[in-house]
Motif scaffolding. Structure first.
Motif, PDB file in Angstrom:
ATOM      1  N   TYR A  53       0.736  -1.297  -0.105  1.00 34.00           N
ATOM      2  CA  TYR A  53      -0.016  -0.039  -0.004  1.00 34.00           C
ATOM      3  C   TYR A  53       0.750   1.121   0.036  1.00 34.00           C
ATOM      4  N   ALA A  54       0.266   2.277  -0.576  1.00 33.06           N
ATOM      5  CA  ALA A  54       1.036   3.756  -0.502  1.00 33.06           C
ATOM      6  C   ALA A  54       2.340   3.547  -0.961  1.00 33.06           C
ATOM      7  N   GLY A  55       2.567   2.736  -1.921  1.00 35.57           N
ATOM      8  CA  GLY A  55       3.993   2.732  -2.499  1.00 35.57           C
ATOM      9  C   GLY A  55       4.450   3.888  -3.412  1.00 35.57           C
ATOM     10  N   PHE A  56       5.708   4.471  -3.160  1.00 35.99           N
ATOM     11  CA  PHE A  56       6.240   5.512  -4.197  1.00 35.99           C
ATOM     12  C   PHE A  56       6.262   4.913  -5.542  1.00 35.99           C
ATOM     13  N   SER A  57       6.237   5.832  -6.512  1.00 42.85           N
ATOM     14  CA  SER A  57       6.607   5.681  -7.800  1.00 42.85           C
ATOM     15  C   SER A  57       7.972   5.289  -7.907  1.00 42.85           C
ATOM     16  N   ASN A  81      10.132   2.558   5.310  1.00 38.45           N
ATOM     17  CA  ASN A  81      10.632   2.543   4.020  1.00 38.45           C
ATOM     18  C   ASN A  81       9.485   1.308   3.264  1.00 38.45           C
ATOM     19  N   GLY A  82       8.573   0.864   3.783  1.00 41.46           N
ATOM     20  CA  GLY A  82       7.573   0.152   3.119  1.00 41.46           C
ATOM     21  C   GLY A  82       8.478  -0.971   2.342  1.00 41.46           C
ATOM     22  N   SER A  83       7.481  -1.219   1.086  1.00 41.90           N
ATOM     23  CA  SER A  83       8.070  -2.206   0.029  1.00 41.90           C
ATOM     24  C   SER A  83       9.515  -1.660  -0.365  1.00 41.90           C
ATOM     25  N   GLY A  84      10.322  -0.523  -0.131  1.00 39.66           N
ATOM     26  CA  GLY A  84      11.774  -0.313  -0.503  1.00 39.66           C
ATOM     27  C   GLY A  84      11.593   0.360  -1.545  1.00 39.66           C
ATOM     28  N   THR A  85      10.885   1.270  -2.073  1.00 39.69           N
ATOM     29  CA  THR A  85      11.000   1.843  -3.350  1.00 39.69           C
ATOM     30  C   THR A  85      12.249   2.953  -2.969  1.00 39.69           C
ATOM     31  N   THR A  86      12.562   3.591  -2.045  1.00 38.55           N
ATOM     32  CA  THR A  86      13.442   4.457  -1.750  1.00 38.55           C
ATOM     33  C   THR A  86      14.843   3.977  -1.876  1.00 38.55           C
ATOM     34  N   ASP A 101      11.516  -0.584   8.574  1.00 35.39           N
ATOM     35  CA  ASP A 101      10.202  -0.531   8.663  1.00 35.39           C
ATOM     36  C   ASP A 101       9.864  -1.536   9.953  1.00 35.39           C
ATOM     37  N   ARG A 102       8.782  -1.258  10.374  1.00 36.51           N
ATOM     38  CA  ARG A 102       8.264  -2.098  11.508  1.00 36.51           C
ATOM     39  C   ARG A 102       7.676  -3.428  11.208  1.00 36.51           C
ATOM     40  N   ASN A 103       7.097  -3.263   9.889  1.00 41.78           N
ATOM     41  CA  ASN A 103       6.419  -4.360   9.564  1.00 41.78           C
ATOM     42  C   ASN A 103       7.196  -5.490   8.740  1.00 41.78           C
ATOM     43  N   VAL A 105       6.519  -7.907   6.830  1.00 34.55           N
ATOM     44  CA  VAL A 105       6.149  -8.245   5.498  1.00 34.55           C
ATOM     45  C   VAL A 105       6.606  -7.130   4.468  1.00 34.55           C
ATOM     46  N   ALA A 106       6.688  -5.701   4.901  1.00 33.32           N
ATOM     47  CA  ALA A 106       7.314  -4.885   4.006  1.00 33.32           C
ATOM     48  C   ALA A 106       8.801  -5.285   3.767  1.00 33.32           C
ATOM     49  N   ASN A 107       9.435  -5.465   4.885  1.00 36.13           N
ATOM     50  CA  ASN A 107      10.915  -5.757   4.660  1.00 36.13           C
ATOM     51  C   ASN A 107      11.143  -6.811   4.003  1.00 36.13           C
ATOM     52  N   THR A 235      14.152  -4.524  10.318  1.00 36.55           N
ATOM     53  CA  THR A 235      13.030  -4.255  11.191  1.00 36.55           C
ATOM     54  C   THR A 235      13.222  -3.530  12.301  1.00 36.55           C
ATOM     55  N   ALA A 236      12.717  -2.326  12.237  1.00 40.63           N
ATOM     56  CA  ALA A 236      12.943  -1.600  13.583  1.00 40.63           C
ATOM     57  C   ALA A 236      11.642  -0.588  13.840  1.00 40.63           C
ATOM     58  N   ASP A 237      11.682   0.173  14.783  1.00 39.41           N
ATOM     59  CA  ASP A 237      10.788   1.113  14.915  1.00 39.41           C
ATOM     60  C   ASP A 237      11.263   2.702  14.695  1.00 39.41           C
ATOM     61  N   SER A 238      10.464   3.320  14.024  1.00 42.89           N
ATOM     62  CA  SER A 238      11.065   4.720  13.683  1.00 42.89           C
ATOM     63  C   SER A 238      11.430   5.524  15.029  1.00 42.89           C
ATOM     64  N   ALA A 239      10.692   5.092  16.136  1.00 38.32           N
ATOM     65  CA  ALA A 239      11.028   5.879  17.297  1.00 38.32           C
ATOM     66  C   ALA A 239      12.679   5.461  17.898  1.00 38.32           C
ATOM     67  N   SER A 254       7.657   8.619   3.542  1.00 41.12           N
ATOM     68  CA  SER A 254       6.480   8.771   3.396  1.00 41.12           C
ATOM     69  C   SER A 254       5.937   8.068   4.869  1.00 41.12           C
ATOM     70  N   PRO A 255       5.580   8.934   6.009  1.00 35.83           N
ATOM     71  CA  PRO A 255       5.191   8.121   7.103  1.00 35.83           C
ATOM     72  C   PRO A 255       3.837   7.632   6.943  1.00 35.83           C
ATOM     73  N   PRO A 256       3.241   6.725   7.672  1.00 37.23           N
ATOM     74  CA  PRO A 256       1.716   6.380   7.502  1.00 37.23           C
ATOM     75  C   PRO A 256       0.988   7.460   7.863  1.00 37.23           C
ATOM     76  N   TYR A 257      -0.114   7.676   7.376  1.00 35.81           N
ATOM     77  CA  TYR A 257      -1.103   9.013   7.473  1.00 35.81           C
ATOM     78  C   TYR A 257      -2.039   8.835   8.743  1.00 35.81           C
ATOM     79  N   TYR A 286      -0.126  -2.693  17.900  1.00 37.69           N
ATOM     80  CA  TYR A 286       0.373  -1.863  18.984  1.00 37.69           C
ATOM     81  C   TYR A 286       1.430  -0.768  18.305  1.00 37.69           C
ATOM     82  N   ALA A 287       2.413  -1.470  17.510  1.00 37.15           N
ATOM     83  CA  ALA A 287       3.561  -0.744  17.414  1.00 37.15           C
ATOM     84  C   ALA A 287       3.485   0.228  16.070  1.00 37.15           C
ATOM     85  N   LEU A 288       2.592  -0.337  15.313  1.00 38.91           N
ATOM     86  CA  LEU A 288       2.508   0.586  13.819  1.00 38.91           C
ATOM     87  C   LEU A 288       1.947   1.792  14.066  1.00 38.91           C
ATOM     88  N   MET A 289       2.751   2.867  13.636  1.00 39.14           N
ATOM     89  CA  MET A 289       2.161   4.331  13.750  1.00 39.14           C
ATOM     90  C   MET A 289       0.858   4.428  12.977  1.00 39.14           C
TER      91      MET A 289
END
Ligand SMILES: C[S@@+](CC[C@H](N)C(=O)[O-])C[C@H]1O[C@@H](n2cnc3c(N)ncnc32)[C@H](O)[C@@H]1O
Length: 423
Positions: A53-57, A81-86, A101-103, A105-107, A235-239, A254-257, A286-289
């Motif tokens: 979801y919400a992947g960058f081009s 980082n989500g699916s790693g486009t950056t 990324d904390r998820n 699956v994304a990593n 796999t880590a927390d942005s905090a 792009s942080p979660p909205y 609980y952890a996801l922003m």
């Protein structure tokens, strides 16, 4: 039945709001201008490997990074980082990158895309017992013998060194074979309520599907031109970014909205492949922003004026639970955004630049000016605002639920905000 929670929205297309650079003649958009949101049809950078979801081009991210003319020892960071486009875009330009990324699956998807290994991964076949301690999370959708065969594959892939291609192949098969559990809400997946609803797939059919998907991904991997620049996917927390102070040259993220979508549930099936039963274990949720769950320990918070005003409006709203549950959620989101910004500011060099991509939204009839909120939070942490570029977000489906539709909403935009570190 639409099970979308209030305020959740489905599909968007995006177009640039004309700025001078986009106009060939006044008032007309240049065709094909790149926008940050990945077009549904994009295949560049293996965007079609897995629909995150919400992947960058990819092309947009690559263009954005290359504007900076960074030296080859520069480090590019995406803390969401989500699916790693950056990270893939940085790699394709020969730059070192770190994606957090904390998820998991994304990593897994990001590791596949950024693996940097130009060799075609071997097509693996299962060689594991499929034994699983405790209750098997895949049985939320599959009968025991089907789940067991999937587990045999999952264990084989996780034991192999080049495992991400196999695991993503498994994600694709599990997603494709459980379509019937998806409702009109693309971010919610149902579970089987009885044994009769559990899907049964024969062993040889499962094997065929997985081998086919491994072949597809192996071919797609060959389509990306990578460099040997290392990409660290963590796999880590942005905090709590596991990075040294002042070690990053460019942040593109792009942080979660603030749209109240539970993305852990959206990826329940892929998490089950990874052995996580998201319906039973709530840690990741609980952890996801932006989580819809409210944590108990909530330290006090000092915020800029846009966030403070938003909190005051939500607190005053006359709808049920606004001053209780929803207010806590906005506060919690702002806390997570603040901690992420603290950390990004700690790890950024004094010469660093940053692009944040954020989308404004609505809480009932109250506009959520996320772009302005981010500008204020960054400025409070020694970033100087350089420019912002809005992109109109057009809703394709007016699939908001009825109670959300009761409130009139205006246009929303997604904005690319550029900052430079103040010395
Ligand atoms: C908008 S998505 C980023 C999409 C990305 N730009 C791409 O191209 O795929 C935001 C990401 O933030 C991640 N996230 C949410 N909470 C987080 C946290 N506390 N720490 C790190 N990442 C988090 C989500 O899992 C999600 O992948």
């Amino acid at each position: 039945m639409d099970v979308r929670a209030e305020g959740q929205e489905a599909h968007y297309v995006q177009e640039p709001i004309p700025g001078e650079a986009d106009l060939d003649v006044p008032g007309r958009l240049v065709r094909g201008a790149l926008t940050p949101k990945r077009p549904a049809t994009e295949t560049a950078g293996m965007a079609d490997a897995f629909p995150y979801y919400a992947g960058f081009s990819f092309e947009w991210a690559r263009g954005k990074i290359s504007e900076h003319h960074l030296s080859s020892d520069a480090v590019v960071l995406d803390p969401w980082n989500g699916s790693g486009t950056t990270t893939l875009a940085a790699n394709s330009l020969g730059l070192r990158s770190i994606g957090i990324d904390r998820n998991p699956v994304a990593n897994t998807v990001a590791r596949l895309r950024c693996s940097g290994n130009p060799d075609t991964p071997p097509i693996l076949t299962p060689n594991s017992s499929g034994a699983y301690e405790g209750s098997e999370p895949l049985e939320s959708w599959f009968n025991p013998r089907t789940a067991k065969r999937f587990r045999e594959w999952a264990q084989t892939f996780s034991a192999a060194s080049a495992s991400s291609a196999g695991t993503v192949a498994l994600f694709r098969v599990v997603r494709a074979t459980t379509k019937s559990f998806e409702g009109s809400n693309p971010t919610w997946v149902k579970r089987a309520k009885s044994d009769a609803e559990r899907i049964d797939i024969g062993r040889s059919e499962i094997d065929e599907l997985i081998v086919r998907e491994q072949r597809f991904l192996a071919e797609r991997l060959g389509s990306v031109s990578r460099t040997t620049a290392p990409s660290g996917i963590l796999t880590a927390d942005s905090a709590y970014l596991p990075l040294a102070d002042q070690s990053v040259d460019l942040v593109l993220t792009s942080p979660p909205y603030l749209t109240r979508i539970d993305y852990a549930i959206a990826y329940a099936r892929e998490l089950a492949v990874l052995g996580i039963d998201i319906f039973a274990e709530k840690d990741l949720r609980y952890a996801l922003m932006g989580t819809t769950l409210t944590r108990t320990q909530q330290p006090a918070l000092s915020l800029g004026s846009a966030a403070t005003e938003l909190l005051a409006k939500v607190a005053r709203h006359d709808s049920k639970a606004s001053s209780g549950y929803y207010l806590k959620q906005v506060q919690q989101y702002m806390r997570d955004l603040s901690s992420g910004m603290d950390e990004v500011s700690r790890v950024a060099k004094s010469t660093a630049e940053m692009h944040l991509v954020v989308q404004d939204s609505y809480y009932k009839d109250i506009p959520v000016p996320l772009a302005q909120m981010c500008i204020e939070e960054a400025e409070r942490r020694s970033w100087r605002f350089v420019k912002s570029k809005p992109y109109a977000v057009r809703r394709l489906l007016t699939s908001l639920n009825r109670s959300a539709q009761a409130y009139k909403k205006g246009e929303v935009s997604e904005t690319v905000i550029t900052f430079r570190r103040t010395q």
